[in-house]
Design an enzyme around this catalytic site. Structure first.
Site, PDB file in Angstrom:
ATOM      1  N   GLU A  81      41.278 -20.429  25.295  1.00 38.62           N
ATOM      2  CA  GLU A  81      39.706 -18.846  24.890  1.00 38.62           C
ATOM      3  C   GLU A  81      39.449 -18.142  23.292  1.00 38.62           C
ATOM      4  O   GLU A  81      40.604 -18.580  23.394  1.00 38.62           O
ATOM      5  CB  GLU A  81      39.327 -17.966  26.005  1.00 38.62           C
ATOM      6  CG  GLU A  81      39.545 -18.151  27.736  1.00 38.62           C
ATOM      7  CD  GLU A  81      38.193 -19.481  27.904  1.00 38.62           C
ATOM      8  OE1 GLU A  81      37.575 -19.644  27.054  1.00 38.62           O
ATOM      9  OE2 GLU A  81      38.448 -20.092  28.991  1.00 38.62           O
ATOM     10  N   ARG A  91      28.895 -12.592  38.730  1.00 42.73           N
ATOM     11  CA  ARG A  91      28.299 -12.984  39.771  1.00 42.73           C
ATOM     12  C   ARG A  91      28.372 -12.634  41.650  1.00 42.73           C
ATOM     13  O   ARG A  91      27.988 -13.306  42.469  1.00 42.73           O
ATOM     14  CB  ARG A  91      28.509 -15.152  39.513  1.00 42.73           C
ATOM     15  CG  ARG A  91      28.165 -15.972  40.376  1.00 42.73           C
ATOM     16  CD  ARG A  91      28.470 -17.186  40.543  1.00 42.73           C
ATOM     17  NE  ARG A  91      29.216 -17.750  39.892  1.00 42.73           N
ATOM     18  CZ  ARG A  91      30.235 -17.755  41.856  1.00 42.73           C
ATOM     19  NH1 ARG A  91      29.891 -17.669  42.309  1.00 42.73           N
ATOM     20  NH2 ARG A  91      31.803 -18.645  41.137  1.00 42.73           N
ATOM     21  N   CYS A 144      37.992 -11.756  33.538  1.00 40.80           N
ATOM     22  CA  CYS A 144      38.789 -12.464  32.511  1.00 40.80           C
ATOM     23  C   CYS A 144      38.180 -11.943  31.379  1.00 40.80           C
ATOM     24  O   CYS A 144      39.229 -11.767  30.592  1.00 40.80           O
ATOM     25  CB  CYS A 144      38.565 -14.006  33.035  1.00 40.80           C
ATOM     26  SG  CYS A 144      39.846 -14.416  34.323  1.00 40.80           S
ATOM     27  N   HIS A 167      43.165 -20.013  30.369  1.00 42.92           N
ATOM     28  CA  HIS A 167      42.447 -19.883  31.817  1.00 42.92           C
ATOM     29  C   HIS A 167      42.804 -21.416  32.559  1.00 42.92           C
ATOM     30  O   HIS A 167      43.830 -22.064  31.486  1.00 42.92           O
ATOM     31  CB  HIS A 167      41.156 -20.899  31.951  1.00 42.92           C
ATOM     32  CG  HIS A 167      40.373 -19.387  32.487  1.00 42.92           C
ATOM     33  ND1 HIS A 167      39.235 -18.880  31.074  1.00 42.92           N
ATOM     34  CD2 HIS A 167      40.063 -18.589  32.830  1.00 42.92           C
ATOM     35  CE1 HIS A 167      38.844 -17.956  31.968  1.00 42.92           C
ATOM     36  NE2 HIS A 167      38.661 -17.429  32.874  1.00 42.92           N
TER      37      HIS A 167
END
Length: 214
Positions: A81, A91, A144, A167
């Site tokens: 990332e 979510r 994360c 990730h």
């Protein structure tokens, strides 16, 4: 002696395992060379406690480099990332049942932080060694990203410490009977042994073309 701190998460979202912790745990107490030892810590997948656990262990181990690992189902490769954003939009609920929506990670913090790892140099070495890896420009808006943003916010006061987030795909055990990409934790461990020395030894990242067109 220098220390590299690796973190992985506990299982979440109904999974019984989390390959990010499996990979990190496999490297706990491993020496990269005569001067560098890896230490691994499991983070809770909760908004309330993950950053506190991370900060406590940075204080405990005083690492030269921190790399946080996280599971990203649907990813097909090792995704380093580039940017963490100051935004939470869950979510699903975390493991404590919390589901914050449209909240900052750090109130009054900057909009984003960038990884301080030499990502392009790390990727080049991984590609040369035959690993599938890429740079991602979205770490999501769940725990994360919160951990990645919180890490980089914390390291603003420790500029000598490099930090970033990786990730990884599901493990093969998580996709049995499903048509989804996976990568074994053992392969992730091998890749980390390739790229972590690069992260420690490369003072200036390589100036090579990258990025995306969409």
């Amino acid at each position: 002696m220098a220390t590299v701190l690796l973190t992985g998460f506990e299982p979440f979202g109904g999974e019984s395992i989390n390959p990010s912790w499996q990979a990190a745990q496999a490297l706990d107490a491993v020496w990269l060379d005569d001067e560098v030892q890896i230490r691994a810590v499991q983070l809770p997948c909760t908004f309330a406690d993950s950053l506190q656990t991370l900060e406590q262990n940075i204080s405990r181990f005083k690492p030269a480099l921190v790399l946080c690992l996280g599971q990203a189902g649907g990813r097909t490769d090792l995704s380093f990332e580039k940017v963490a954003i100051n935004h939470i939009d869950a979510r699903i609920a975390d493991n404590a049942g919390a589901q914050p929506i449209d909240q900052p990670v750090i109130a009054q913090g900057p909009a984003a932080y960038f990884s301080t790892l030499p990502l392009k140099a790390m990727l080049s070495h991984l590609h040369q060694a035959g690993f599938a890896a890429s740079i991602s420009y979205s770490a999501g808006t769940f725990v994360c990203n919160q951990v990645f943003y919180g890490l980089m916010h914390l390291l603003q006061n420790q500029p000598q410490v490099r930090g970033g987030f990786l990730h990884i795909p599901y493990s093969p055990a998580q996709v049995l009977g499903k048509q989804q990409a996976s990568m074994s934790p053992e392969l992730v461990v091998q890749a980390l042994k390739v790229c972590l020395p690069v992260a420690l030894q490369t003072e200036q990242d390589w100036l090579i073309a990258g990025g995306t067109l969409d």
